[in-house]
Design a protein around this motif. Structure first.
Motif, PDB file in Angstrom:
ATOM      1  N   UNK A  39     -21.716 -57.556  13.506  1.00 61.75           N
ATOM      2  CA  UNK A  39     -21.416 -56.063  13.655  1.00 61.75           C
ATOM      3  C   UNK A  39     -20.977 -55.685  12.351  1.00 61.75           C
ATOM      4  N   UNK A  40     -21.557 -54.611  11.575  1.00 61.04           N
ATOM      5  CA  UNK A  40     -21.105 -54.008  10.413  1.00 61.04           C
ATOM      6  C   UNK A  40     -20.058 -52.851  10.627  1.00 61.04           C
ATOM      7  N   UNK A  41     -18.936 -53.057  10.068  1.00 65.50           N
ATOM      8  CA  UNK A  41     -18.013 -51.745  10.218  1.00 65.50           C
ATOM      9  C   UNK A  41     -18.343 -50.597   9.366  1.00 65.50           C
ATOM     10  N   UNK A  42     -18.515 -49.275  10.066  1.00 65.19           N
ATOM     11  CA  UNK A  42     -18.899 -48.229   9.069  1.00 65.19           C
ATOM     12  C   UNK A  42     -20.273 -48.275   9.019  1.00 65.19           C
ATOM     13  N   UNK A  43     -21.001 -48.979   9.625  1.00 68.63           N
ATOM     14  CA  UNK A  43     -22.546 -49.023   9.628  1.00 68.63           C
ATOM     15  C   UNK A  43     -23.231 -49.274  10.869  1.00 68.63           C
ATOM     16  N   UNK A  44     -23.131 -50.354  11.338  1.00 68.19           N
ATOM     17  CA  UNK A  44     -23.602 -50.513  12.841  1.00 68.19           C
ATOM     18  C   UNK A  44     -22.441 -49.983  13.918  1.00 68.19           C
ATOM     19  N   UNK A  45     -21.126 -49.857  13.513  1.00 69.56           N
ATOM     20  CA  UNK A  45     -20.314 -49.136  14.482  1.00 69.56           C
ATOM     21  C   UNK A  45     -19.407 -48.234  13.517  1.00 69.56           C
ATOM     22  N   UNK A  46     -18.685 -47.085  14.131  1.00 69.85           N
ATOM     23  CA  UNK A  46     -17.697 -46.343  13.315  1.00 69.85           C
ATOM     24  C   UNK A  46     -17.053 -47.245  12.601  1.00 69.85           C
ATOM     25  N   UNK A  47     -16.475 -46.473  11.285  1.00 70.69           N
ATOM     26  CA  UNK A  47     -15.595 -47.214  10.519  1.00 70.69           C
ATOM     27  C   UNK A  47     -14.412 -46.336  10.516  1.00 70.69           C
ATOM     28  N   UNK A  48     -13.874 -46.358   9.071  1.00 71.82           N
ATOM     29  CA  UNK A  48     -12.553 -45.845   9.069  1.00 71.82           C
ATOM     30  C   UNK A  48     -12.261 -44.357   8.323  1.00 71.82           C
ATOM     31  N   UNK A  49     -13.243 -43.799   7.926  1.00 69.48           N
ATOM     32  CA  UNK A  49     -13.066 -42.529   7.409  1.00 69.48           C
ATOM     33  C   UNK A  49     -12.660 -41.363   8.579  1.00 69.48           C
ATOM     34  N   UNK A  50     -11.791 -41.722   9.172  1.00 64.00           N
ATOM     35  CA  UNK A  50     -11.162 -40.767  10.326  1.00 64.00           C
ATOM     36  C   UNK A  50      -9.599 -41.090  10.630  1.00 64.00           C
ATOM     37  N   UNK A  51      -9.123 -40.410  11.507  1.00 65.23           N
ATOM     38  CA  UNK A  51      -7.834 -40.681  11.879  1.00 65.23           C
ATOM     39  C   UNK A  51      -7.357 -41.785  12.759  1.00 65.23           C
ATOM     40  N   UNK A  52      -8.566 -42.161  13.464  1.00 66.52           N
ATOM     41  CA  UNK A  52      -8.341 -43.425  14.413  1.00 66.52           C
ATOM     42  C   UNK A  52      -9.746 -44.352  14.485  1.00 66.52           C
ATOM     43  N   UNK A  53      -9.457 -45.350  14.599  1.00 68.64           N
ATOM     44  CA  UNK A  53     -10.738 -46.263  14.562  1.00 68.64           C
ATOM     45  C   UNK A  53     -10.807 -47.543  15.618  1.00 68.64           C
ATOM     46  N   UNK A  54     -11.621 -47.664  16.369  1.00 75.51           N
ATOM     47  CA  UNK A  54     -11.693 -48.558  17.668  1.00 75.51           C
ATOM     48  C   UNK A  54     -12.354 -49.820  16.907  1.00 75.51           C
ATOM     49  N   UNK A  55     -11.666 -50.887  16.828  1.00 74.62           N
ATOM     50  CA  UNK A  55     -12.197 -52.144  16.206  1.00 74.62           C
ATOM     51  C   UNK A  55     -11.869 -53.304  17.020  1.00 74.62           C
ATOM     52  N   UNK A  56     -12.805 -54.373  16.875  1.00 73.09           N
ATOM     53  CA  UNK A  56     -12.505 -55.831  17.647  1.00 73.09           C
ATOM     54  C   UNK A  56     -11.405 -56.319  17.198  1.00 73.09           C
ATOM     55  N   UNK A  57     -10.147 -56.594  18.277  1.00 73.49           N
ATOM     56  CA  UNK A  57      -8.987 -57.029  18.007  1.00 73.49           C
ATOM     57  C   UNK A  57      -8.981 -58.440  17.325  1.00 73.49           C
ATOM     58  N   UNK A  58     -10.190 -59.245  17.684  1.00 70.97           N
ATOM     59  CA  UNK A  58     -10.322 -60.532  16.887  1.00 70.97           C
ATOM     60  C   UNK A  58     -10.803 -60.367  15.343  1.00 70.97           C
ATOM     61  N   UNK A  59     -11.074 -59.136  15.063  1.00 69.75           N
ATOM     62  CA  UNK A  59     -11.704 -58.964  13.476  1.00 69.75           C
ATOM     63  C   UNK A  59     -10.660 -58.121  12.891  1.00 69.75           C
ATOM     64  N   UNK A  60      -9.655 -57.764  13.556  1.00 69.80           N
ATOM     65  CA  UNK A  60      -8.582 -57.098  12.743  1.00 69.80           C
ATOM     66  C   UNK A  60      -7.592 -58.042  12.193  1.00 69.80           C
ATOM     67  N   UNK A  61      -7.469 -58.164  10.846  1.00 70.78           N
ATOM     68  CA  UNK A  61      -6.682 -58.998  10.097  1.00 70.78           C
ATOM     69  C   UNK A  61      -5.201 -58.499  10.056  1.00 70.78           C
ATOM     70  N   UNK A  62      -4.323 -59.103  10.586  1.00 73.68           N
ATOM     71  CA  UNK A  62      -2.858 -58.897  10.236  1.00 73.68           C
ATOM     72  C   UNK A  62      -2.546 -58.836   8.813  1.00 73.68           C
ATOM     73  N   UNK A  63      -1.987 -57.617   8.376  1.00 76.37           N
ATOM     74  CA  UNK A  63      -1.646 -57.489   6.952  1.00 76.37           C
ATOM     75  C   UNK A  63      -0.322 -57.878   6.659  1.00 76.37           C
ATOM     76  N   UNK A  64      -0.027 -58.943   5.676  1.00 73.92           N
ATOM     77  CA  UNK A  64       1.228 -59.536   5.561  1.00 73.92           C
ATOM     78  C   UNK A  64       2.192 -58.284   5.241  1.00 73.92           C
ATOM     79  N   UNK A  65       3.282 -58.607   5.526  1.00 73.05           N
ATOM     80  CA  UNK A  65       4.558 -57.679   5.103  1.00 73.05           C
ATOM     81  C   UNK A  65       4.442 -57.800   3.558  1.00 73.05           C
ATOM     82  N   UNK A  66       4.940 -56.599   2.983  1.00 73.53           N
ATOM     83  CA  UNK A  66       5.079 -56.765   1.500  1.00 73.53           C
ATOM     84  C   UNK A  66       3.827 -56.108   0.790  1.00 73.53           C
ATOM     85  N   UNK A  67       2.753 -55.837   1.616  1.00 79.72           N
ATOM     86  CA  UNK A  67       1.406 -55.558   0.828  1.00 79.72           C
ATOM     87  C   UNK A  67       1.124 -54.174   1.640  1.00 79.72           C
ATOM     88  N   UNK A  68       1.388 -53.130   0.687  1.00 80.19           N
ATOM     89  CA  UNK A  68       1.132 -51.827   1.286  1.00 80.19           C
ATOM     90  C   UNK A  68      -0.175 -51.286   1.406  1.00 80.19           C
TER      91      UNK A  68
END
Ligand SMILES: [Zn+2]
Ligand SMILES: [Zn+2]
Length: 349
Positions: free
Chosen positions: A111-140
């Protein structure tokens, strides 16, 4: 929600996207909803809206370097309010031969984000939870967004090349991916040999701590353990091979190459030298690279655009006029280190 939508039937050069009010995405099982904080703009987005890549959906929201906050569909790993980064690979089938053998970057049904499914040029995005990478604290959010594509793939290139601490590594070509990779190599105490066209790129490589810098016809003064090529030219791959010691590896970080010239096998590949390409990334690559980016305090220079300026952001990428990586900023994170601060136009390294 507001979104920048690419309609393949009506888009025109320069006005590829229309800014629209559309319903918030409905979550499918296994998805979570991100309130988008920032979304990096990549050259691939331009290839999508220019139709260099054939449209897969009649209408799609581009953007595959998404940083957002979980507002729905929370998981144990990503509770409500947690920040996550989503990249080009937005999902895999999980059961093809490649997925079953630890090579999800080569999945037969990605699945390609922003190509075969909707991406992030929007206020909200639905994404597969298992492909959402937790962002380390301290990285803005703004610093993380541009790292999610070129940064992760540059990091994967170092892995594919098998770079080990202290080795002699060649970088052929010196754009955004290489300028992130060189920081990782420095942290690993490598000697870095940069071969690149263009005075500006050579200066940049010097200022980022290259051991040696040469123009496109120069050859590093020592035999290299590894080399990564970023330029989309077959000649450069042969140049890199010719600088390699026996048993060394060249990793090609380019989706397309012009023709691969004939080369002398006995001299350039014999002796267990290896030539490898780099395709996409795994979740582990993304997570390991984001952790490293936090540890090394990466702050790529970014130029900020609002969602309404999404076409300008693409134009800046097209003409290479952006002052740093182009990032569309949707909103400040609630409770993040950025809350309450005004966002500077550019963040220097
Ligand atoms: Zn990209
Ligand atoms: Zn698969």
């Amino acid at each position: 929600m507001r979104a920048a939508v690419f309609d393949s039937a009506t888009a025109a050069p320069g006005v590829w996207l229309s800014i629209e009010e559309i319903p918030r995405p409905q979550l499918q099982p296994g998805e979570l909803l991100l309130r988008v904080l920032a979304c990096g703009v990549c050259r691939t987005d331009l290839h999508i809206v220019e139709r260099d890549l054939p449209p897969l959906l009649p209408r799609v929201i581009p953007g595959h370097q998404i940083v957002g906050e979980v507002v729905e569909g929370a998981t144990e790993m990503l509770p409500l309010g947690a920040r996550a980064g989503v990249s080009w690979i937005g999902g895999v089938d999980g059961d093809c031969w490649f997925c079953r053998h630890g090579m999800e970057n080569l999945c037969d049904h990605p699945v390609f984000t922003g190509y075969s499914v909707h991406g992030g040029y929007a206020q909200f995005a639905a994404v597969r939870a298992d492909f959402a990478n937790p962002l380390p604290t301290g990285l803005d959010a703004m610093a993380a967004a541009p790292l999610l594509c070129a940064g992760v793939i540059g990091f994967r290139s170092l892995r594919v090349a098998g770079v080990e601490r202290g080795e002699r590594v060649g970088l052929y070509g010196f754009g955004s991916s290489a300028s992130l990779a060189i920081r990782v190599l420095r942290a690993w105490d490598c000697e870095i040999y940069v071969v690149t066209r263009g005075e500006a790129h050579r200066k940049a490589a010097e200022s980022l701590g290259a051991t040696w810098v040469g123009d496109e016809d120069a050859k590093p003064p020592v035999a290299l353990d590894r080399a990564i090529t970023f330029a989309p030219a077959g000649k450069v791959v042969v140049d890199a091979l010719s600088a390699l010691r026996k048993g060394g590896v060249v990793a090609i970080n380019a989706i397309h190459l012009d023709q691969m010239p004939a080369f002398d096998y006995d001299r350039l590949l014999w002796g267990e030298r290896q030539l490898r390409s780099v395709a996409n990334m795994t979740r582990q690559d993304a997570r390991d690279f984001l952790a490293l980016a936090r540890d090394l305090n990466f702050r790529p220079a970014v130029q900020v655009f609002s969602l309404d300026e999404a076409n300008h952001a693409l134009e800046a990428v097209q003409h290479e006029t952006a002052d740093g990586s182009a990032v569309i900023v949707l909103q400040q994170a609630s409770g993040s280190e950025n809350a309450g601060k005004s966002s500077p136009a550019t963040l220097e390294l």
